[in-house]
Design an enzyme around this catalytic site. Structure first.
Site, short mmCIF file in Angstrom:
data_model
loop_
_atom_site.label_atom_id
_atom_site.label_comp_id
_atom_site.label_asym_id
_atom_site.label_seq_id
_atom_site.Cartn_x
_atom_site.Cartn_y
_atom_site.Cartn_z
CD GLU A 214 202.73 37.56 75.75
OE1 GLU A 214 203.91 37.71 76.13
OE2 GLU A 214 201.90 38.50 75.77
NE ARG B 117 204.29 53.50 86.98
CZ ARG B 117 204.29 52.25 86.56
NH1 ARG B 117 203.15 51.58 86.48
NH2 ARG B 117 205.42 51.64 86.22
CG HIS C 50 210.53 41.53 86.75
ND1 HIS C 50 210.51 41.37 85.39
CD2 HIS C 50 210.42 40.29 87.27
CE1 HIS C 50 210.39 40.08 85.09
NE2 HIS C 50 210.33 39.40 86.23
CE LYS D 55 199.40 43.96 83.01
NZ LYS D 55 198.70 45.20 83.32
#
Ligand code: MV4
Length: 493
Positions: free
Chosen positions: A199, A291, A234, A115
């Site tokens: 963040e 993907r 999630h 990330k």
């Protein structure tokens, strides 16, 4: 390309094989002990057994899969999603074995798998990032000083995480040290990489992702957005395209950013660039998934493209056959994930046999599944039974069609998320487009389903009819099936 080995199982394996067949390409399935009778095995031209049921001993074993490709003379491997699909070492090994990997290069995967590397790359191209750092936090002291500038609440995220793994919220300065230590140790334990960054916490975000497609000649286009804000822990539950909130201007800007991210890592194939959208409709790059995604069918519906065929074409070295200006959004598509889970019991996975399994049909309805009536849901893999995707001329028609298709979907033997998805489709926050990633937490409780449990009503009615028939004319209703189908006919008439 003459023969593709599909290194996956279930609905996505079949999905890939369908497109390959239409292109005149032979297919090879691989299967574990638990999947001897699975439909992807029957659908393929050939099938190779690769090991015991746990995926760590079968679908995740690179050497077994490469050997199966060698033994069957396959010249390409499609990884599907999950399993080895984002494993850079696997992509490299496929290439090293002289085969085509249908997907991006190992290097693209490595860059986006970190990330921090992904954010640093995006930053170089002036792509908006959530305020915070695009560098690893080296110490608690450094972290604290950055945290003061960013403000609270904030998130500490693991560079090697993603999809919500390795994230910790920090509500106030006095929690920072403890949360950072936990985040680092979790990241080391889960990913073998303790790098973390900070963040600002976006309190009520929508999850919007852009589908991109790149070829080996440097052409990259975007195929517009998918909105995936309706999720639980999630796990996406409902996905749609287009989003009900994006304006054409934001869409163009987001699309251009996604194309830039893909170009920055020389992206080849189908990929997804994830953004958060806040209440002011400001968007921020989060990460890129290298993907084909579960929810790709909604994009196929609104663009008229077959994403697997596009993946195969670019993997063969062909140029994309269209440019950005050729692409246009047509209509509206929705997808729900039909999972073997009990929404009245905290979505606990439910295993068992599909005693009844009848799928909806008709205009604008697509079911991507890998089950037939009588099959068992194996305990070893994902509890997703099917994806139900609908298309309509606009969002309202798509929603009404989804409700109709859910009502036409008959599953018994295992609990499913169908009724829960119906609840979402009818909820004013969903129909009004007023929702964020907290929708399920904010609007759902199990009692809201039970009130309106048409499945239970149907069962009660069915039992009543069955009892009546058995007591009056026993020869006419000998099996549950017969009684059940008469009941359905009664209702249709
Ligand atoms: C966030 C966030 C709020 N603020 N980042 C979760 C998955 C991963 N891709 C990023 N995630 C989030 N990142 C900031 N700065 C909230 C989430 C988040 C979320 C994002 C998308 C879809 C569902 C979500 C559920 C919880 C949290």
């Amino acid at each position: 390309m003459k023969k593709i080995l599909v290194a996956n199982r279930g609905e996505i394996a079949i999905r890939v094989m369908r497109s390959a067949r239409e292109m005149g390409i032979k297919t090879v399935a691989v299967y574990s002990e638990a999947d001897r009778e699975a439909l992807h095995v029957r659908y393929a031209d050939e099938a190779v057994f690769i090991g015991p049921a746990p995926s760590s001993q079968s679908y995740l074993v690179m050497d077994r899969i490469l050997q199966a490709a060698k033994d069957t003379g396959a010249d390409a491997i499609h990884p599907g999603y999950g399993f080895l699909s984002e494993n850079a070492t696997f992509a490299d090994s496929v290439k090293a074995a002289g085969l085509i990997f249908i997907g991006p290069s190992g290097d693209s995967m490595r860059m986006m798998g970190s990330k921090l590397a992904a954010k640093a790359t995006a930053e170089r191209y002036n792509i908006p990032l959530v305020p915070g750092t695009a560098k690893a936090i080296e110490s608690v002291e450094e972290g604290k000083s950055i945290a003061q500038k960013v403000g609270f609440p904030l998130l500490i995220k693991a560079s090697a995480g993603g999809g919500g793994k390795g994230m910790r919220i920090v509500l106030a300065a006095d929690e920072f040290e403890e949360q950072m230590k936990m985040a680092v140790s979790e990241a080391v334990n889960s990913f073998g990489d303790g790098a973390v960054f900070i963040e600002r916490y976006v309190g009520s975000p929508r999850h919007i992702e852009i589908q991109v497609l790149g070829d080996r000649h440097g052409n990259v286009v975007h195929l517009f957005e998918r909105e995936c804000s309706i999720q639980r822990r999630h796990q996406k539950v409902v996905e749609e395209a287009p989003s009900s909130v994006l304006t054409p201007e934001i869409r163009d800007k987001m699309g251009a950013c996604a194309v830039q991210v893909a170009k920055a890592c020389n992206y080849e194939g189908a990929g997804t660039v994830e953004f958060l959208l806040d209440e002011n409709l400001d968007f921020y790059f989060l990460e890129m998934n290298t993907r084909l995604q579960v929810e790709h069918p909604v994009t196929e519906y609104i663009t008229g493209l077959d994403l697997v065929k596009e993946q195969i074409n670019v993997a063969r070295g062909e140029k994309l056959s269209f440019t950005q200006s050729d692409l246009k959004i047509q209509g509206h598509a929705l997808e729900i994930r039909v999972c073997a889970e009990d929404p009245t019991n905290n979505f606990l996975p439910d295993i068992g046999r599909l005693q009844t399994y009848r799928i909806p049909q008709g205009p604008g309805v697509r079911v991507d599944d890998a089950y037939e009536e009588g099959m068992d849901i194996p305990i070893y893999y994902d509890p997703m039974i099917a994806k139900l995707i609908v298309y309509g001329k606009d969002r309202q028609e798509a929603i009404q069609r989804m409700i109709r298709a859910i009502d036409d979907y008959h599953i018994s033997g295992v609990k499913t998320t169908l009724e829960f998805c119906r609840f979402v489709m009818e909820h004013p926050a969903f129909t009004g487009g007023q929702f964020d990633t907290h929708f399920v937490k904010n609007h759902f409780s199990p009692d809201l389903l039970q009130k309106n449990d048409s499945g239970e009503m149907e069962l009660a009615a069915f039992l009543a009819v069955k009892m009546l028939r058995e007591h009056s004319t026993p020869m006419q209703a000998t099996t549950q099936e017969a009684a059940g189908s008469r009941w359905k006919n009664n209702r249709l008439n």
